[in-house]
Each structure stands twice: as C-alpha cells, then as structure tokens.
Scaffold this active site. Structure first.
Site, short mmCIF file in Angstrom:
data_model
loop_
_atom_site.label_atom_id
_atom_site.label_comp_id
_atom_site.label_asym_id
_atom_site.label_seq_id
_atom_site.Cartn_x
_atom_site.Cartn_y
_atom_site.Cartn_z
N ASP A 294 2.53 3.76 -1.33
CA ASP A 294 3.96 4.05 -1.32
C ASP A 294 4.14 5.50 -0.87
O ASP A 294 3.22 6.31 -0.99
CB ASP A 294 4.52 3.84 -2.73
CG ASP A 294 6.01 4.08 -2.80
OD1 ASP A 294 6.71 3.70 -1.85
OD2 ASP A 294 6.46 4.66 -3.81
N ASP A 598 4.51 3.89 -7.75
CA ASP A 598 5.00 4.29 -9.07
C ASP A 598 6.27 3.57 -9.47
O ASP A 598 6.70 3.66 -10.61
CB ASP A 598 5.24 5.80 -9.12
CG ASP A 598 6.34 6.25 -8.14
OD1 ASP A 598 6.74 5.43 -7.29
OD2 ASP A 598 6.76 7.41 -8.23
N ASP A 602 7.10 -1.51 -6.43
CA ASP A 602 5.68 -1.61 -6.10
C ASP A 602 4.94 -2.62 -6.97
O ASP A 602 3.80 -2.98 -6.68
CB ASP A 602 4.99 -0.24 -6.29
CG ASP A 602 5.62 0.83 -5.43
OD1 ASP A 602 5.81 0.59 -4.24
OD2 ASP A 602 5.93 1.92 -5.97
#
Length: 856
Positions: A294, A598, A602
């Site tokens: 990410d 985080d 995700d």
C-alpha cells in the site's frame, strides 16, 4: 431532534446485535497440544508404538510414547506463547460515541450503537458506525484507512460517513444507518473471516517433503518384505525389521526442530520490530518473491507535510520531514533558512484552525490535515502562532470554501488591520499587485509565479500560495472578500504525504535480494507514479495501470488479468476487492506474495496473500487481525530485516532436514544391506529412536539456533516450485549416506566376523552413529561455507549440544536401567578413539564436496 428513547435503543440492540465485528477466538492450550499430532510423520510413529504394544514390547512402546508427548508439549507451548504475544498487541480501550437519546446528549460505548441513533461528530473523533448526515459545518473526514486516499473528504448534508474514518475538521450530526457486519467495514470483515486461500510456502514444501518420505518408506518396506520373504524370515522378525526401517527413515525430531527454528526466528524478528502472529509466517516472509505494498501509511508517513517552498524570486527551500517536528528545520542548499520565509510562515500560521499540542513525548497535531501541515512548517521555520497572535489579535476570519479556493484572516496591529490569505495560487495571484523579493515589495510577475506553480505541481505536490496586505483603518461594516485586493504575494508551499526516509534504501535492498515491489493504492496514477519514483521504484509508463484496467481485465477472465499483472508494478485507483484480485493474480503468475498495508481496505488482500504484513502503530485492528506479520514501528525497512530473518529460519530448517535425512537415509541403507547380505538386524527400533530423537534431537535443535551467515540477502529468492531437496542437497545426502550407511554396515559385518556377539557389535555401531551425528552437525552449519571458515563459537549452544549428545550416550552406557533398555554397554577408550577417527571421514568428504562446488 430528540433521538431514540432508551427503550427503543434496547429493543434495536436486541434485534441488530452489538456494534462490533466478530473477533477470532484464541485456541486453547489443549487444542494446540492435540494439533501437534496432526502430522503424517507422527501418525507412523504412533502406529509403531501400537504395534510394539501389540507385540508386548513395552519398553519400545513407552519410549516412543514419551518422545511424542515431549514433542507435543514443546510445540503447543511455542504456539500458545506466540498467540499470547499477538493478543497483547490489540487495543484494550473501548471506543465511545456521543448520541442524543431521550432528548439529552450522552456518551455511550460504541458497541451499544443501533440503527436510528442520532450521533454527533466533532474534529478528532473516529466514526464508530455508518451514518447519513443530517447536517454539518465545514465537516471533513480522513477515509484513508478505508479507501487509501490520503486527502480528507469534504462532507455535506445527506452524504454518508463510514465507520473507521476520522473527523479531521468541523462538526456534524447524522442518523446511524448500519452497525456491526452490516457496515461497509463489516462487509470487508466478512471477506477476511473466510479461510485464507493461500498456503504458507513452508507448509507447501513440508507437505511435498512428507509425501516423498512416505513414498521412500513404502518402497523401502516393500523391498525389505520381498527380500525377507525370499529368505524365509518369520513374520514377527520381518515386522520388527519393518518397524526399525520405518523409524530409521522418518525424521522424528523434525517437527520439534522446525518449531524451535521458527520460534527463535520469531524472537529475533521481534528485536527488529517484526511480530509474527503465526510461526509458519516467519519463513513465509523470507520466501516472498513479490511485495505488493500500500502507499498511504506504508511507503509514506500518512501525514500531509510541507516539503518544498518556492519564494517569488525563484528561491527553493526544503523542509525536513520526520515525526519529531521540533527537530526539523527549513533549509536552502543544506543550510538553515527559515528566516527567509518568515512572512510566508506568518501568513500560513494565522489564517489557520489547526493545533499543535505539547505533550511529554513531543508535539501532537489536531485539526484539518492542511492546517496542521502548515502549522508544522511554520514551527520548523521558527514561527510560533501563539507568540505572533499576541501582536496580531484576530478580528475576523473568512473560512475556506471549495468554491472560493482560499481562506483569510484579519488581525489588528499598530493602528492598522493586517490581512493574511492562503489558497490556490491562481486565486491569490489575481489578488496581488506586488510580490516579496528579498524582503522588498516589487511589482508582481504573474507569468513567473504561474511557472513556479507548474514546477511544484509537476512533482506531484499539492500547492498553496500565501499573501498579505494592510487596511489602513478599521473597516466600517466588517471585513470581507472585497478587501482582498492589492496584496503582496509571499510565495508557495508544496505539500505531500512524504516518503518514509528509510523506504528508498529498503526498496533497494529488496531489489538486490531479487524481490520485486509493486504499489497498490487508491490514489490517482500521476500521484502514485511520482511517489513510487521517490520511493525508489524503477517503473515506466507501461507498468502503471488503474482500477478501470483491472476491472476490464477481470471481465475478460483470469488469463487477461494475469497478463496485466505480469508487467504492471503500479496499481492506481483500485478498489479493496481489486487489491485481492491483484494479489491472487500475482500468485497465479508464480509469485510468493507478501502484502503490506494498514487500512481496512487492505484487509482482504492481507488475509489471502501468502503473508500479510500490517502496520502496528497506525494500522487498524481489522488489518492487524488479518495479517500474519505486524510491524511495531510501521517501518518499511523492518520488512527487509524480517525477510533476512525469514531466510535464516528457512536455511536453518534446511540444515536440520539435511542432517536428519542424511542420518536417516544412512540407517535405511544399513538395514537394506543387512537384508541383502543376510546379517542380523543391525540396530533395534528403540536404539534408532535413541539416535533420532535423543542424541540427534539435542543437536538438531541446536542447529536450528544458527546465526545468520551474512549473505542471506545476496541470493535470489527460492523459486516457488523449488523443492526442499534440491540438486545440491540430494547429492550431499547421497554422499553422506554412502559414508555413514556403508561404513556403518562394514563395521557391523566386520565385528560379527571377528567373533563379537550381536549386542556387542550393535553397541559399537550405535556409538559410531552417534559420532557420525556429531560430525554431521558441524557439516550442516552451512550449505556454502567450509566449517573451518565459520566462527566456531557463533552458536555456543551447538558446541554444547554436540558435547552433551556424546556425554549423554556415554552416560547411558553406565546407567543400569537405561543401558538395559537400549541394550548397550561401556566401551574402552581405545575403541572410542578408533570410532572417532572413522567418523571423521564424513567431515573430510563433505569439506571436499564444498570445495569442489566453489570451483564449478
């Protein structure tokens, strides 16, 4: 509005259930204990114990049972301890919500929220349930943990606020529309509640290894039975030899050694801020060939920060980035230059509603992310708003509105009213007739300022401009937009969510280790590309795809999506479900995929990747619960340290497997040669268990404690389909087996020919195999390096274990009960020395092979 009554809320709570996501229940110690026996290698040992009991061989039955019990206890305790450590990472505080019930404002536990509740929101609060806004004032929410977007989202009446987002500015009130699993975050939680599709690499390889062992054992037993039948052996004798052969071939100590190797790796990882929630995940991280990461909060700091300042004369200043704002400075060509931008920072700090709060561990930011970023930059430049406000008390303010594209404040000072404005460069350039050049006001050059703005925006920065002016006297009728003319342009600030300082080096380390990195984000392609290049990712335009591209490929089928992901390395504007599809496609393309992130968005990908890596500080509980690995410092470079320890763990497991399988194969050869030549059984089943689980068990556990050799990140990742038994290991096992199995049988045959009794010959043969194990333990310390080129005391536990294994065997010879059970007796010093010299031949052969491999 009066909101729900208490009675209505209670009835709705019964109907809809608590506003909470289902948690995972930690397995009990008893469950983990019995789980240790769910292993094909253990099944065969249990069968051997049952058969021994059926044949009234109580000693062997008890011995096998005790060994299996110890194995179960050690494995269960290791897993239980790992689970307890992971549970300690979860937040313990109960979130709260402010609601209107019975016509009164009250604070309740968020888990008691129900659909229909009238909830109040204010800056700094986390939204605990999905709601529809009935009204709001300048309300903005940070939804990055849901969408991956780093910029706050402006909210209006009748729009939705989702659970998990954070109110960064303004106030609002709304009706709760969904709680628990019915929330948007709840639907994601349902996806991650499903069993993971991917299997840890170690488990894949171990299953393949187990099948291979089972085939070898089956073939060996079939050969043994065939030869025994031709020789006319009794059923009982033939069965006992089959049991002995089975015990020889099965590396009984492997489950314990693997548990120890992974547990040690878990502790080592914890020292570099990497927490493994499951033991196999340790090795999984070391096996990864692709990291799908990410952007927001992982590669970047998830903090909007002023990084560049452009003054009207073209001077470029830079802002230090880091968590410690007080230690950061404004620089020009490396030297501090905050004073040069004093007027700009003053204009940034005064029309500002953010706050910097001093706390014991530093400054804490509150408010709109843009305002906070500007306050932090002013602080770095030496401008403290609380100090200048004393000289410039606030008179009036024009709040920021998207249609206006600016905000302004009016302040009294020295019998005049000063105006400070911040906003879009094009809006402020139109307000100014002068610009600040080296402290002097000169006619504005709109063309030059526009070019400066283009330079900043081309770098993927969000750009704000600043201006100031003066009204000679207090204005009658108040202050407004009509006063924003004939101002002085002070410069521009470029803001971004900056790359974590350690990320470029970490990505370089990944590249050097043969690990590819892909970015998966909800940001637009241009921003994602700029961030990726700043982070050190080497990408071209053909490797940037969007969520639309992924959607179109999905519609065409898996083959089209797999073709897209083979080349793409930046995935922009993707949805949470698309992240999961990308990860699964990368896996189909042959990668072992590690996913970092985080946010709630995700979580599905974290759950179903080969290994999921969540951020521990700013990561959501949903992300942590979905992941296999948690980074306690949110530091991307910790992943590299984790990969290194994962590779060390797998290397140690290979060392243990080499040692156990080579000694086990030697015992199989010993039996087969005995059958072919027609000698008595060389060793009894209980003696083989003593070798494999006691003397060898001490040493293989110590071998699992080996330190890093220093070159783990110089090798490319193992190919996903690479078996544990590669060409090098098979060749070395073959040579070791020839020395130990062939040499051991020659000794046994020679002793019988010299008139030794069978038990005496077995006694010396058993001691020779213990010595073989001692030397093989040192041979196994490295696959590539000579035993003489390693630090001898790097693993003192190994030295101790070799001495302990030999001492334990010698002690067993002298202890009446143990010696009787093992059918062994003391040997003379001369016999021990001769056997030691014979066993040293094994080290000579292995050293010669390593030397030859380096020549090739």
């Amino acid at each position: 509005m009066t909101g729900l009554t208490t009675r209505q809320a209670q009835a709705l709570l019964v109907e809809h259930g608590p506003n909470a996501l289902p948690g995972t229940r930690s397995p009990s110690l008893a469950f983990l204990f019995f789980k240790q026996f769910l292993n094909p290698l253990i099944y065969i040992l249990l069968l051997a114990a049952v058969v021994s009991l059926f044949l009234s061989d109580i000693k062997d039955t008890v011995f096998i049972g005790v060994v299996l019990l110890i194995n179960g206890i050690i494995g269960a305790v290791q897993e239980y301890s790992a689970g307890r450590a992971a549970a300690a990472l979860k937040k313990l505080e109960q979130p709260h919500a402010t609601v209107i019930r019975d016509g009164m404002q009250q604070e309740i536990d968020a888990c008691h929220l129900v659909p229909g509740d009238l909830m109040l929101l204010e800056a700094g609060s986390r939204v605990p349930a999905d709601l529809k806004l009935l009204g709001c004032t300048d309300l903005q929410c940070d939804e990055s943990l849901l969408t991956g977007e780093s910029m706050p989202v402006k909210k209006a009446k009748d729009t939705a606020c989702f659970a998990g987002s954070v109110v960064t500015r303004g106030r609002g009130q709304g009706i709760v529309t969904a709680t628990g699993l019915r929330m948007e975050i709840g639907r994601i939680a349902e996806q991650i509640a499903k069993r993971s599709i991917s299997e840890p690499p170690l488990m894949i390889r171990m299953k393949r290894f187990t099948r291979n062992i089972a085939v070898v054992v089956g073939v060996a037993i079939a050969v043994l039975v065939s030869i025994g039948g031709l020789r006319g052996m009794e059923i009982k004798e033939l069965f006992m030899m089959s049991v002995g052969l089975t015990v020889s071939a099965i590396p009984e100590g492997l489950p314990i050694a693997i548990s120890v190797a992974l547990a040690i790796a878990m502790r080592r990882m914890a020292k570099v801020n990497v927490i493994s929630r499951h033991m196999p995940a340790v090795e999984s991280l070391g096996s990864c060939t692709m990291i799908a990461t990410d952007k927001t909060g992982t590669l970047t700091m998830n903090e909007l920060t002023v990084t560049d300042i452009m003054l009207p004369d073209g001077s470029e200043l830079t802002c230090d980035t880091g968590h410690d704002i007080a230690a950061c400075r404004i620089r020009e060509n490396g030297a501090e230059a905050g004073i040069r931008a004093f007027r700009l920072f003053r204009a940034a700090a005064l029309p500002n509603e953010g706050r910097l709060l001093r706390e014991a561990d530093g400054l804490r930011c509150m408010g709109d992310t843009v305002d906070v970023a500007l306050l932090a930059a002013a602080h770095k430049g030496g401008v403290r708003r609380e100090e200048i406000q004393e000289d410039y008390p606030l008179v009036s303010r024009i709040p920021y509105e998207p249609d206006l594209k600016y905000a302004a404040s009016f302040h009294e000072s020295e019998n005049a009213v000063h105006i400070f404005v911040k906003g879009a460069p094009e809006a402020l350039i139109a307000m100014c007739d002068r610009m600040d050049v080296a402290g002097n006001d000169v006619p504005v050059d709109a063309g030059a300022l526009t070019e400066q703005k283009e330079v900043l925006t081309s770098q993927g920065l969000r750009v704000l401009a600043f201006a100031e002016g003066t009204i000679g006297t207090a204005a009658e009728g108040g202050y407004g937009h009509h006063h924003l003319v004939n101002l002085t342009f002070l410069g521009m600030a470029g803001m971004q969510d900056p790359i974590r300082p350690e990320v470029p080096q970490a990505i370089k380390d990944c590249r050097d280790a043969g690990i590819e990195v892909a970015m998966v984000t909800g940001d637009d392609p241009k921003t994602a590309t700029v961030i990726a290049r700043h982070a050190g990712l080497e990408v071209d335009g053909s490797q940037v795809v969007t969520g639309v591209d992924v959607c179109q490929a999905e519609e065409q089928g898996e083959a089209a999506l797999d073709q897209l992901t083979r080349n793409a390395r930046i995935y922009a504007r993707v949805e949470p479900t698309q992240k999961l599809a990308i990860v699964l496609s990368l896996a189909r393309n042959g990668h072992f995929v590690a996913v970092t992130g985080d946010g709630v968005n995700d979580a599905p990908a974290l759950k179903h990747a080969h290994v999921g890596v969540a951020m521990g500080r700013k990561g959501t509980d949903v992300a942590k619960e979905s992941a296999d690995i948690i980074l306690t410092d949110d530091n991307f470079s910790s992943i590299v340290a984790g990969i290194r320890e994962g590779r060390v763990a797998y290397a140690n497991i290979r060392k243990v497997i080499f040692m156990l399988t080579s000694t086990g194969a030697a015992e199989v050869v010993l039996f087969l040669l005995a059958m072919l030549i027609g000698t008595p059984m060389p060793l009894f089943a209980v003696q083989l268990l003593w070798l494999n689980l006691v003397t060898n068990g001490i040493q293989d556990v110590a071998l699992a404690c080996e330190q890093a050799e220093g070159d783990e990140l110089r090798y490319k990742p193992r190919k996903p389909k690479e078996p544990i038994f590669d060409r090098v290991m098979l060749r070395r096992i073959l040579h070791s087996t020839a020395v130990m199995g062939g040499g051991g049988f020659l000794l046994f045959w020679w002793l019988l020919e010299q008139g030794y009794a069978e038990d005496e010959a077995r006694n010396l043969l058993l001691l020779l195999f213990v010595l073989f194990e001692n030397f093989q333990c040192f041979n196994s310390r490295s696959e590539h390096h000579s035993v003489f080129h390693q630090r001898f005391l790097a693993n003192p536990f190994l030295i101790f274990s070799v001495i302990a294994a030999q001492a334990l065997h010698i002690a067993a010879m002298h202890i009446p009960g143990v010696s009787h059970a093992l059918r062994i007796a003391p040997v003379s010093p001369a016999e021990w020395v001769w056997l030691l010299l014979a066993a040293s031949l094994l080290m000579a052969v292995m050293e010669l092979e390593k030397w030859w491999d380096k020549r090739i």
